[in-house]
Design an enzyme around this catalytic site. Structure first.
Site, PDB file in Angstrom:
ATOM      1  CD  GLU A 134     -19.487 -11.047   2.302  1.00 35.28           C
ATOM      2  OE1 GLU A 134     -20.500 -10.315   2.181  1.00 35.28           O
ATOM      3  OE2 GLU A 134     -19.526 -12.274   2.198  1.00 35.28           O
ATOM      4  CG  HIS A 140     -20.709 -16.718   3.874  1.00 35.85           C
ATOM      5  ND1 HIS A 140     -21.675 -17.413   4.560  1.00 35.85           N
ATOM      6  CD2 HIS A 140     -21.353 -15.956   2.969  1.00 35.85           C
ATOM      7  CE1 HIS A 140     -22.866 -17.091   4.093  1.00 35.85           C
ATOM      8  NE2 HIS A 140     -22.692 -16.196   3.118  1.00 35.85           N
ATOM      9  NE  ARG A 160     -18.955 -13.030  -2.397  1.00 36.28           N
ATOM     10  CZ  ARG A 160     -19.961 -12.993  -1.554  1.00 36.28           C
ATOM     11  NH1 ARG A 160     -20.732 -11.921  -1.508  1.00 36.28           N
ATOM     12  NH2 ARG A 160     -20.198 -14.003  -0.760  1.00 36.28           N
ATOM     13  CG  ASN A 170     -21.067  -9.804  -4.901  1.00 34.43           C
ATOM     14  OD1 ASN A 170     -21.191 -10.791  -5.639  1.00 34.43           O
ATOM     15  ND2 ASN A 170     -21.460  -9.807  -3.634  1.00 34.43           N
ATOM     16  NE  ARG A 220     -28.339 -20.501  -0.166  1.00 38.28           N
ATOM     17  CZ  ARG A 220     -27.196 -19.828  -0.102  1.00 38.28           C
ATOM     18  NH1 ARG A 220     -26.067 -20.458   0.103  1.00 38.28           N
ATOM     19  NH2 ARG A 220     -27.185 -18.519  -0.235  1.00 38.28           N
TER      20      ARG A 220
END
Ligand code: ADP
Length: 594
Positions: free
Chosen positions: A381, A174, A86, A7, A235
């Site tokens: 993940e 996600h 990823r 990742n 964010r």
């Protein structure tokens, strides 16, 4: 299979090695090694390896990647089957893991405008890994793929056609995390994923909510970019798009400045100065009013999404918390859930405080007897990425069967109460024509369907009677009636819309209006030959029709006495160019069942 997962971000490289068995639940994958290089700078970076932190001399992605073989060797990992990367944005085209050849890399690169912060770093990671392991297959797994099942009503922005023509739409992110935690929750509840309506709340530095109905993502809170939706570390989540014009006109800000602030200076950071929920919670507890307000806003936004997604799914069976905040903050979980008892959602406060996530546990924290299960689990993940790639690398087993395809025109199944309401007390339907499924028949009588927009007369009634009335129409019929029927398996009727049935002796308003999900009835012997069990999901390719078509995720229902045939509705038949019924070869690609 042994998969190395990467990742790559702009200032970090996370990696993990997993052993996965194709077809086994993802949670059974074995984690061999996990590490990360963080905060690349001119004088090196931090290296975390299975819990130990040291400093390392690598100042960028490619030098860190080159150091990985030695780390693996040191951990006794000398053989890998593939590398999985990823990738944040796969646009509308990457529905599944993709083998990274140069054409695929070029397609991913073309998606960069949709994810300017993430995709370039992901691709740099791929380039570094290809240089280090030139002989290993490299795969991409996309954050967006899981959400490509979202219906158009959830993904379409109501903006001019010329804008939408450029590919502007909602995607959701996600995805790997939501997919994993939904599977993990179903496993922990001991129920098939296809029977559950789940809301997954991934609350980390990035945060998103996802509505997962029957194993498929049907909506998620992030949009075209990972900016929409929940409050995040830095964010903003949802804001009024009118803000852009105001900020440009009144403060003279450029597009880049506004975007920068919405990505990097907003959310918890914009509200409190800190993007870290632990800080914010500590300051709130010490009486800081800004931090208290930030926590309130954060929880309130998450609650609104829970309400919205329960409405979107027509109910809720399980809520799953994951991500750093979801996993570790009992007080945030409580703030989000308190006061939701009206919809069957209530926490047990002791269980909420006692959450222990060791060994991939997924403890339940709802109050005893509460209708909605609430679970907490660590997201995984990297593990899910390794698992998806393992399954993608195993060639699907294609079985060719000769299965007739039956086109189900609109029809109703009536309860005794409905028969009496429509045809008079004590009335008995007259079987006129036997159907191929043993004991089933079409009645001589017909009914009319009535909706707010129009009527459909002369609709067939199929027997025998059922405990609950069910009305099966096509999506096109739904528009004629003015009703939005969900795609459901037969008998799964809770929360379905009402329709008026009109018969010669009266009318009845009843729920149970559905578009029947395509399925294959199969007898035990045929299932044995095909190697399928009840509940399997298969892809079915219809080759012999006017317009060959593959139907994904067709449910196989195995019973001893079934006449083996596939049922599709009239819209699906039209799309495949089927005029009436065909008895063609049907190619079944066996897929992982939930
Ligand atoms: P990322 O999305 O970068 O993977 P994480 O999932 O690790 O991030 O989530 C990071 C967030 O989780 C931070 O806001 C951090 O403060 C928060 N967090 C971690 N532990 C706790 C805790 N015990 N209580 C509250 N928040 C926590």
């Amino acid at each position: 299979m042994r998969i190395l997962v990467f990742n790559a971000g702009s200032s970090s490289l996370k990696f993990g090695v997993f052993d996965c068995q194709p077809g086994r639940p993802a949670s059974q994958a074995r984690h061999i090694l996990k590490g990360s290089f963080e905060r690349f700078g001119t004088d090196g970076c931090t290296l975390r390896l299975d819990g130990n932190t040291t400093t390392a001399p690598h100042c960028d992605l490619s030098s860190a990647t080159r150091a990985v073989p030695e780390i693996l060797h040191g951990a006794g990992v000398d053989k890998l089957d593939a590398i999985a990367h990823r990738v944040a944005h796969g646009g509308a085209e990457f529905t599944a893991p993709a083998l990274l050849d140069s054409a695929t890399l070029a397609r991913i690169e073309a998606l960069t405008p949709l994810a300017p912060l993430h995709n370039p770093a992901n691709l740099d990671g791929v380039a570094a890994a290809r240089a280090t392991w030139p002989d290993l297959p490299q795969w991409a797994v996309f954050d967006t793929s899981f959400h490509l099942t979202n219906p158009a009503r959830a993904t379409t922005y109501a903006v001019p056609e010329t804008w939408r023509a450029t590919g502007l739409r909602r995607f959701g992110f996600h995805g790997t995390s939501h997919k994993y935690v939904a599977q993990r929750a179903a496993e922990a509840l001991g129920q098939p994923l296809r029977d559950l309506r789940i809301i997954s709340l991934h609350l980390g530095n990035g945060a998103s909510a996802c509505a997962i109905a029957r194993g498929e993502s049907i909506d998620s809170s992030m949009g075209m970019t990972p900016l929409e939706g929940l409050i995040m570390g830095t964010r903003s989540g949802d804001v009024d798009p009118g803000l852009f014009g105001y900020l440009a006109r009144e403060m003279g800000l450029s597009v880049a400045e506004i975007e920068d602030a919405l990505y990097a200076e907003s959310g918890l950071k914009g509200l409190t100065g800190s993007s870290d929920m632990r800080d914010v919670e500590d300051r709130a507890a010490a009486g800081d009013a800004q931090a208290q307000l930030a926590i309130n806003i954060y929880a309130y936004r998450a609650r609104k999404y829970i309400g919205a997604y329960a409405a979107a799914m027509g109910g809720l069976d399980a809520l799953v918390f994951t991500g750093g905040i979801g996993e570790n903050s009992p007080s945030m979980r409580r703030r989000i859930c308190d006061g939701m008892q009206f919809m069957g959602l209530k926490l047990d406060h002791d269980r909420n405080l006692a959450v222990d996530l060791t060994d991939r546990a997924a403890p339940q924290i709802q109050a005893y007897g509460a209708r909605v299960n609430v679970l907490v689990t660590e997201t995984a993940e990297q593990l899910m990425i390794a698992y998806d790639v393992t399954n993608a690398m195993v060639k699907p087993k294609d079985t060719v069967l000769k299965v007739p395809v039956a086109v189900s025109a609109r029809h109703v199944h009536l309860s005794q109460a409905s028969v009496e309401a429509l045809f008079g007390p004590g009335y008995t339907l007259t079987p006129a024509k036997p159907l191929r499924q043993k004991g089933h028949w079409a009645a001589q009588e017909r009914v009319t369907l009535h909706g707010p927009k129009g009527e459909i007369a002369n609709v067939a009634i199929l027997g025998p009677l059922r405990p609950r009335t069910q009305v099966e129409i096509s999506r096109t019929d739904g528009f004629a009636l003015g009703l939005d029927a969900p795609v459901r398996q037969s008998g799964d009727l809770d929360g379905t819309p009402h329709v008026r049935l009109i018969g010669p002796a009266g009318c009845q308003d009843t729920d149970g209006l559905i578009v029947a999900a395509r399925h294959i009835h199969m007898n035990t012997e045929d299932a044995r030959i095909a190697g399928l069990s009840d509940g399997a999901l298969v892809d079915v390719t219809l080759d012999d029709t006017g317009r060959g078509l593959t139907f994904a995720d067709v449910l196989v229902r195995v019973t001893d006495a079934a006449f083996t045939e596939m049922h599709i509705d009239t819209d699906e038949a039209n799309a495949a160019g089927i005029k009436d019924q065909i008895a063609g070869h049907v190619r079944l690609s066996l897929r992982e069942a939930d």
